[in-house]
Motif scaffolding. Structure first.
Motif, mmCIF file in Angstrom:
data_model
loop_
_atom_site.group_PDB
_atom_site.id
_atom_site.type_symbol
_atom_site.label_atom_id
_atom_site.label_comp_id
_atom_site.label_asym_id
_atom_site.label_seq_id
_atom_site.Cartn_x
_atom_site.Cartn_y
_atom_site.Cartn_z
ATOM 1 N N LEU A 269 -6.417 139.281 19.131
ATOM 2 C CA LEU A 269 -6.760 139.213 17.710
ATOM 3 C C LEU A 269 -8.247 139.487 17.503
ATOM 4 O O LEU A 269 -8.990 138.697 16.905
ATOM 5 C CB LEU A 269 -6.369 137.851 17.142
ATOM 6 C CG LEU A 269 -4.875 137.505 17.212
ATOM 7 C CD1 LEU A 269 -4.611 136.149 16.588
ATOM 8 C CD2 LEU A 269 -4.027 138.584 16.556
ATOM 9 N N ALA A 270 -8.693 140.606 18.048
ATOM 10 C CA ALA A 270 -10.083 141.039 17.930
ATOM 11 C C ALA A 270 -10.109 142.545 18.149
ATOM 12 O O ALA A 270 -9.142 143.137 18.633
ATOM 13 C CB ALA A 270 -10.972 140.330 18.950
ATOM 14 N N THR B 146 5.926 144.362 10.603
ATOM 15 C CA THR B 146 7.105 145.116 11.043
ATOM 16 C C THR B 146 6.918 145.427 12.519
ATOM 17 O O THR B 146 5.955 144.976 13.147
ATOM 18 C CB THR B 146 7.266 146.428 10.253
ATOM 19 O OG1 THR B 146 6.194 147.320 10.608
ATOM 20 C CG2 THR B 146 7.246 146.172 8.746
ATOM 21 N N GLU B 147 7.788 146.227 13.067
ATOM 22 C CA GLU B 147 7.665 146.597 14.484
ATOM 23 C C GLU B 147 6.337 147.277 14.766
ATOM 24 O O GLU B 147 5.762 147.107 15.855
ATOM 25 C CB GLU B 147 8.815 147.523 14.868
ATOM 26 C CG GLU B 147 8.754 147.999 16.320
ATOM 27 C CD GLU B 147 9.840 149.020 16.651
ATOM 28 O OE1 GLU B 147 9.860 149.506 17.803
ATOM 29 O OE2 GLU B 147 10.657 149.325 15.756
ATOM 30 N N HIS B 148 5.817 148.029 13.807
ATOM 31 C CA HIS B 148 4.620 148.840 14.049
ATOM 32 C C HIS B 148 3.372 148.328 13.330
ATOM 33 O O HIS B 148 2.267 148.754 13.660
ATOM 34 C CB HIS B 148 4.873 150.291 13.627
ATOM 35 C CG HIS B 148 6.025 150.941 14.339
ATOM 36 N ND1 HIS B 148 6.072 151.081 15.703
ATOM 37 C CD2 HIS B 148 7.183 151.464 13.859
ATOM 38 C CE1 HIS B 148 7.205 151.674 16.048
ATOM 39 N NE2 HIS B 148 7.894 151.917 14.946
ATOM 40 N N TRP B 149 3.515 147.442 12.358
ATOM 41 C CA TRP B 149 2.376 147.022 11.544
ATOM 42 C C TRP B 149 1.976 145.584 11.850
ATOM 43 O O TRP B 149 2.806 144.689 11.879
ATOM 44 C CB TRP B 149 2.701 147.132 10.057
ATOM 45 C CG TRP B 149 2.744 148.533 9.550
ATOM 46 C CD1 TRP B 149 3.845 149.331 9.422
ATOM 47 C CD2 TRP B 149 1.635 149.315 9.091
ATOM 48 N NE1 TRP B 149 3.509 150.556 8.909
ATOM 49 C CE2 TRP B 149 2.142 150.581 8.704
ATOM 50 C CE3 TRP B 149 0.264 149.083 8.979
ATOM 51 C CZ2 TRP B 149 1.331 151.597 8.198
ATOM 52 C CZ3 TRP B 149 -0.547 150.089 8.476
ATOM 53 C CH2 TRP B 149 -0.018 151.330 8.091
ATOM 54 N N LEU B 150 0.668 145.380 12.075
ATOM 55 C CA LEU B 150 0.108 144.056 12.316
ATOM 56 C C LEU B 150 -1.090 143.853 11.396
ATOM 57 O O LEU B 150 -1.905 144.756 11.209
ATOM 58 C CB LEU B 150 -0.360 143.929 13.776
ATOM 59 C CG LEU B 150 -1.212 142.691 14.121
ATOM 60 C CD1 LEU B 150 -0.343 141.441 14.161
ATOM 61 C CD2 LEU B 150 -1.937 142.878 15.458
ATOM 62 N N ILE B 151 -1.203 142.666 10.828
ATOM 63 C CA ILE B 151 -2.390 142.294 10.074
ATOM 64 C C ILE B 151 -3.004 141.071 10.735
ATOM 65 O O ILE B 151 -2.283 140.176 11.199
ATOM 66 C CB ILE B 151 -2.059 142.014 8.588
ATOM 67 C CG1 ILE B 151 -3.366 141.738 7.819
ATOM 68 C CG2 ILE B 151 -1.063 140.875 8.431
ATOM 69 C CD1 ILE B 151 -3.174 141.692 6.314
ATOM 70 N N ARG B 152 -4.333 141.031 10.831
ATOM 71 C CA ARG B 152 -4.998 139.896 11.478
ATOM 72 C C ARG B 152 -6.294 139.567 10.748
ATOM 73 O O ARG B 152 -6.889 140.425 10.076
ATOM 74 C CB ARG B 152 -5.277 140.174 12.951
ATOM 75 C CG ARG B 152 -6.122 141.391 13.232
ATOM 76 C CD ARG B 152 -6.384 141.543 14.726
ATOM 77 N NE ARG B 152 -7.056 142.782 15.045
ATOM 78 C CZ ARG B 152 -8.359 142.999 14.948
ATOM 79 N NH1 ARG B 152 -9.145 142.012 14.530
ATOM 80 N NH2 ARG B 152 -8.886 144.165 15.265
#
Length: 586
Positions: A40-41, A377-383
């Motif tokens: 997460l960086a 989703t399978e391809h999208w990450l938000i952090r």
């Protein structure tokens, strides 16, 4: 001013290009081995093959190709260079070599211009604060370097412009549970005149380096030992005094141990490092020699199938062994404890870490960081993440006669980051926004003082893509900085930076082209030129596998002979070439 046409051309070209099919592992971002996409960086990892393929002239030039990093050079290879991660000062980046804190205790940072690429196996750059795990100096990021771990005998030789020449050899020997490794080499260059208004001479360098290491596996764990020695000489031009040459020496010795005991993984390391830089001229010599003894221990485990823990202690003593002027104090000790948690459940990931540092003759400091990520989703990450960091005053600021101020507070920062990541097998894209407030920045002419508030915010966009044999890496950074005292921008931080590298890889040969752009930079009120113009540099290179054992590489930098400066008054290299040969016996 930013050139949108250039950005459009490079972004368009990215969509015909490539991400590498090798999964990169981050070791230093969380102090445990973690797949890069699960950190997460903002992290960039370069393995040895990546480093060789890029054919950079030296380590600062290589790092300047990465997202969020800007470079200011006082000349060419060997001369002083400043590295700025996300707008932070050079001293706001912690450099770790083989897990060991490195750099001069008097300067407060590690100089990278004389650290040979031939001695480097792996580079991991973490952008953003990491003081909660590493303590002082990690305000804007961490550069973690792993030195060579040769898997076989390898011979290399290179020549290039300005009298550049070098050679190195790496060997490995295995006997039952014992693995022995060694790397040694020499390098030199005549260089070019870096200040045409001063001495009419060339400013070159020479160096020699060696590393020997051993790994021994027993029932009690894996034991490691190594020694690194890197010595050299470089010339420079200065308007201050007559000292325009320097001898350098860096030594590092370490022993380590690691063992899996039940569900716990333990590791410990003891090290001693020495950093020496002695400038001299016809009438004087000014040596500065500092040392650091360090011990670290950490343990990691999975507390449950969703919750992981890492924690440990860190102790180091810094000392000034020799200096041109006697310091009021010549030694200090830092003691610290840290802990971190990582929680993963379905699409949610949470991280938290905290550290307490206590420095004798100075005081204590607490740092922390938190982060959260959600797989949309399978391809999208938000952090998103927030973290505090600090930098303890250097020996120069605290103890140098006539300049010292024992009442100095640490430089402190509070940083935020929000990022969106899209990833498939052939494409990885990341858009990150970051914001950092830095307080108590240390400045001073007659005496060091905490005087400055600085604000830094920016946006980073990176795109790595692969399509069959074509690959591309593109990054764009926008940076806004402000000196809270003067209202001016921070020095040597361009508002816009673009890096692009496109390549084609066939069975036996490969070619690549690079383009690097940065906008104008403010050089400071006392610089010979207050503002330097922006510039774009193009490069070209390729490699050919002549036989299974023999490979040849060639490259041209500054292809169109751009006349530019990144540090006011200092000349930079024109069009230059390099040729290298690698031989690996079967």
């Amino acid at each position: 001013m930013f050139k949108p046409a250039l950005a459009a051309v490079l972004v368009a070209s990215c969509f015909s290009a490539t991400a590498e099919d090798i999964e990169h592992i981050s070791i230093y971002a969380n102090r445990t081995a973690t797949p890069q996409q699960d950190v997460l960086a903002s992290v960039t990892v370069l393995e040895r093959d990546d480093i060789v393929a890029r054919q950079a002239n030296d380590l600062p030039a290589l790092l300047a190709q990465l997202p969020g990093i800007n470079l200011s050079r006082d000349g060419g290879r060997g001369q002083n260079s400043g590295l700025y991660i996300r707008g932070g000062n050079t001293g706001h980046t912690l450099v770790v070599i083989d897990g060991v804190r490195s750099g001069s205790a008097t300067l407060g940072y590690k100089t990278l211009s004389m650290l040979p690429l031939e001695l480097i196996e792996r580079i991991e750059v973490v952008r953003g604060p990491r003081a909660a795990l590493y303590g002082s100096d990690a305000l804007s990021g961490v550069i973690a370097i792993t030195t060579r771990r040769a898997g076989a005998v390898e011979l290399n030789a290179n020549i290039g412009s300005y009298g550049q020449a070098g050679t190195d050899i790496s060997v490995r020997h295995t006997a039952d549970q014992l693995i022995l490794r060694a790397t040694a080499g020499v390098s030199r260059a005549d260089g070019f005149n870096v200040r045409k208004d001063l001495d009419p001479d060339r400013d070159g360098y020479n160096q020699k380096f060696i590393k020997v290491a051993a790994d021994y596996q027993t029932r009690l764990g894996l034991w490691t030992a190594q020694a690194d020695v890197n010595s050299g000489f470089y010339q420079f031009d200065t308007a201050w005094g007559t000292e325009d040459e320097a001898d350098t020496l860096n030594r590092a010795y370490l022993v380590g141990w690691q063992q899996q005991l039940g569900q716990w993984h333990h590791q410990a390391q003891l090290s001693h490092t020495l950093d020496s830089d002695a400038t001299f001229g016809p009438d004087s010599r000014s040596p500065f020699v500092t040392g650091r003894d360090e011990f670290s221990y950490q343990a990691a485990t999975d507390l449950t199938d969703k919750l992981a823990f890492v924690g440990g202690v860190n102790w180091y003593q810094e000392q000034v062994d020799k200096s041109a002027t006697a310091y009021e104090q010549t030694s200090r000790i830092n003691r610290a404890a840290f802990a971190g948690l990582n929680y993963q459940h379905d699409a949610l990931q949470l991280e938290a870490a905290a550290r307490r540092d206590v420095i004798n003759q100075y005081g204590g400091q607490n740092t922390w960081q938190i982060a959260a990520g959600y797989q949309l989703t399978e391809h999208w990450l938000i952090r998103a993440s927030r973290g505090s960091a600090f930098k303890a005053p250097t020996f120069n600021a605290l103890y140098y006669p006539g300049f010292a101020n024992p009442e100095l507070k640490p430089e402190e920062s509070l940083s935020d980051e929000i990022a969106v990541v899209y990833q498939t097998d052939v494409l990885t894209a990341q858009l990150a926004w970051f914001d950092r407030d830095v307080t108590n920045l240390i400045q001073g002419v007659e005496q060091a003082e905490n005087v400055l508030l600085a604000t830094i915010q920016g946006v980073e966009f990176s795109l790595t893509q692969q399509w069959q044999q074509f690959s591309s890496r593109f990054s764009y950074s926008w940076l806004e900085t402000e000196n809270g005292t003067t209202g001016e921008k921070l020095e040597r931080r361009p508002e816009n930076t673009i890096n692009w590298r496109g390549s084609y890889d066939a069975d036996l040969w490969s070619v690549f082209i690079t383009s690097d752009y940065q906008s104008s930079t403010y050089q400071g009120a006392f610089a010979s030129v207050a503002n330097l113009g922006g510039y774009t540099l193009w490069g070209l290179g390729g490699s050919y596998q002549l036989t299974p054992q023999l490979a040849v590489r060639a490259n041209i930098n500054n292809l169109f002979d751009k006349q530019y400066q990144s540090s006011a008054g200092y000349t930079t290299a024109g069009t230059n070439f390099g040729i290298s040969v690698s031989y690996t016996p079967q």
